[in-house]
Design an enzyme around this catalytic site. Structure first.
Site, PDB file in Angstrom:
ATOM      1  N   LYS A  36      -4.427  16.961   2.650  1.00 62.76           N
ATOM      2  CA  LYS A  36      -2.963  16.347   1.324  1.00 62.76           C
ATOM      3  C   LYS A  36      -3.109  15.288   2.392  1.00 62.76           C
ATOM      4  O   LYS A  36      -3.969  14.319   2.573  1.00 62.76           O
ATOM      5  CB  LYS A  36      -2.201  17.814   2.161  1.00 62.76           C
ATOM      6  CG  LYS A  36      -1.190  16.641   4.223  1.00 62.76           C
ATOM      7  CD  LYS A  36      -0.504  17.619   3.884  1.00 62.76           C
ATOM      8  CE  LYS A  36      -0.391  17.589   5.390  1.00 62.76           C
ATOM      9  NZ  LYS A  36       0.222  18.871   6.189  1.00 62.76           N
ATOM     10  N   TYR A 261       7.823 -15.952   0.739  1.00 58.54           N
ATOM     11  CA  TYR A 261       9.706 -15.548   0.013  1.00 58.54           C
ATOM     12  C   TYR A 261       9.939 -15.568   1.026  1.00 58.54           C
ATOM     13  O   TYR A 261      10.368 -15.387   2.505  1.00 58.54           O
ATOM     14  CB  TYR A 261       8.607 -13.934  -0.174  1.00 58.54           C
ATOM     15  CG  TYR A 261       8.217 -13.720  -1.999  1.00 58.54           C
ATOM     16  CD1 TYR A 261       8.497 -14.853  -3.423  1.00 58.54           C
ATOM     17  CD2 TYR A 261       6.695 -13.023  -1.890  1.00 58.54           C
ATOM     18  CE1 TYR A 261       8.548 -14.243  -3.658  1.00 58.54           C
ATOM     19  CE2 TYR A 261       6.529 -13.051  -3.093  1.00 58.54           C
ATOM     20  CZ  TYR A 261       6.535 -13.687  -3.934  1.00 58.54           C
ATOM     21  OH  TYR A 261       6.100 -13.150  -5.223  1.00 58.54           O
TER      22      TYR A 261
END
Ligand SMILES: *Cc1c(COP(=O)(O)O)cnc(C)c1O
Length: 368
Positions: A36, A261
């Protein structure tokens, strides 16, 4: 890799070794490989193909779509869908020969109605909730549900299973309670010999020695990881996942300059700083800003400033690192290693999530 500045390396040689080591440990129990979430980030189809070649017995996916992708890639192994389904998915579950988890009367009747209407049969595993509290029929109801599905001609009962909530905490009292509830249920219904009983995941194999039942469902262990460090008995099982890049930019920056940032980092001295072309847009968590580190020229160097969507900066003042140098974000370089577990600890999560975060933006390169 000319077209890519950053990539993920998957070591298939080691993957095969991991599979062999697990096979020798589980003896004659079936091996169900959980693929998965893009095979825990390693690449669904490529991993499934290796698994098939190495004679793994079963694959498990979370949902219909993952199962369809495997069948469309011509994977022939039995595939168990661990999650639930909606009524409009039953047709494809059956047509793609996927094994359906039946987790309630409601779900059983949806499938039964479909099969009656279209004269179909389907392969199922009955899921009992012995304490996980996610999906699965209550042990008390499970007895009558089992009898019910056994009486319907449309169901081919391939397996019965349950899942432990706290198996990574060896001493947690719920483990033995869950195992006992499951065993008591099985003793009451006395399933056919051919029914595959399964409960063990990676944490179960790590912490419990006995009674693996008929099949183990493993995701983390075959990929060489776990929520903790692997126990001694699995010391030869190794991670097969590396994340690599190349220095894309070099500069010298004066003291007291902000980097990236928000200026979460200000240089304390004149510094040599490089830029790495990977970011949270690739799945490299922004939580590693000012916390994580990478390997360049065989040494660890700190990430400085906020990780951007596509790039981040590293202080290399102690090395003469330069543009084009290999950068290891996860994996080995010379005698140093950055493990998935270390990254997970820095991000305050588990290795599983770190692997799943990496999306398709970084290509997977298979080393064989
Ligand atoms: C994902 C999953 C597994 C595999 O768990 P690992 O810890 O990766 O071995 C087993 N069973 C179920 C129901 C799962 O969802």
């Amino acid at each position: 890799m000319l077209n890519y500045s950053s990539w993920i390396e998957v070591d298939l040689k080691q993957f095969r070794k991991n599979i062999l080591l697990i096979k020798s440990y589980i003896k004659d129990a079936f091996f169900c490989l959980c693929v998965k979430a893009n095979a825990y980030g390693h690449g669904l189809i490529e991993i499934a193909k290796v698994a098939e070649n190495e004679k793994v017995d079963y694959l498990a996916v979370a949902n219909l779509m993952e199962g369809i992708k495997l069948r469309e890639a011509n994977i022939k192994l039995p595939i168990l869908v661990l999650g639930t389904f909606h009524d409009d998915q039953i047709k494809d579950l059956i047509d793609y020969d996927l094994e359906i988890t039946i987790s309630s009367y409601f779900k059983a009747k949806l499938v039964q109605d479909y099969c009656t209407k279209y004269n179909k049969k389907c392969k199922i595993h009955l899921k009992v909730d012995t304490g996980m509290g996610r999906i699965g029929v209550k042990p008390t109801t499970a007895i009558s549900l089992y009898k019910y599905i056994k009486d319907q001609k449309c169901f081919i009962i391939k397996g019965i299973y349950s899942h432990l909530a706290c198996a990574d905490q060896k001493e947690h009292p719920i483990n033995n309670i869950q195992i006992k509830i499951f065993d008591d249920f099985l003793n009451k219904i006395k399933p056919d010999k051919s029914t595959i009983l399964h409960i063990a995941n990676t944490a179960y194999l790590c912490n419990f020695e006995n009674d693996l039942k008929d099949m183990v469902r493993l995701g983390a262990l075959p990929f060489g990881c776990y929520s903790k460090d692997l126990p001694k008995k699995f010391e030869n099982i190794k991670s097969i996942f590396s994340v690599k890049s190349k220095v894309s930019y070099f500069k010298v920056v004066e003291k007291d300059k902000g980097i990236s940032y928000g200026y979460s980092f200000i240089t304390k001295a004149k510094s040599q700083i490089v830029t790495i072309p990977v970011g949270y847009g690739d799945g490299y968590s922004r939580s590693l800003s000012n916390i994580g580190s990478v390997l360049i020229r065989g040494k660890k160097h700190p990430i400085i400033g906020t990780i951007c969507m596509d790039q981040f900066m590293v202080d290399v003042s102690n090395t003469d690192a330069y543009i084009g140098d290999e950068v290891v974000l996860i994996g080995r370089q010379k005698d140093k290693e950055i493990t998935i577990k270390e990254i997970a600890d820095e991000c305050k999560t588990i290795s599983y999530e770190i692997l799943c975060l990496f999306n398709e933006r970084l290509p997977r390169v298979y080393i064989d």
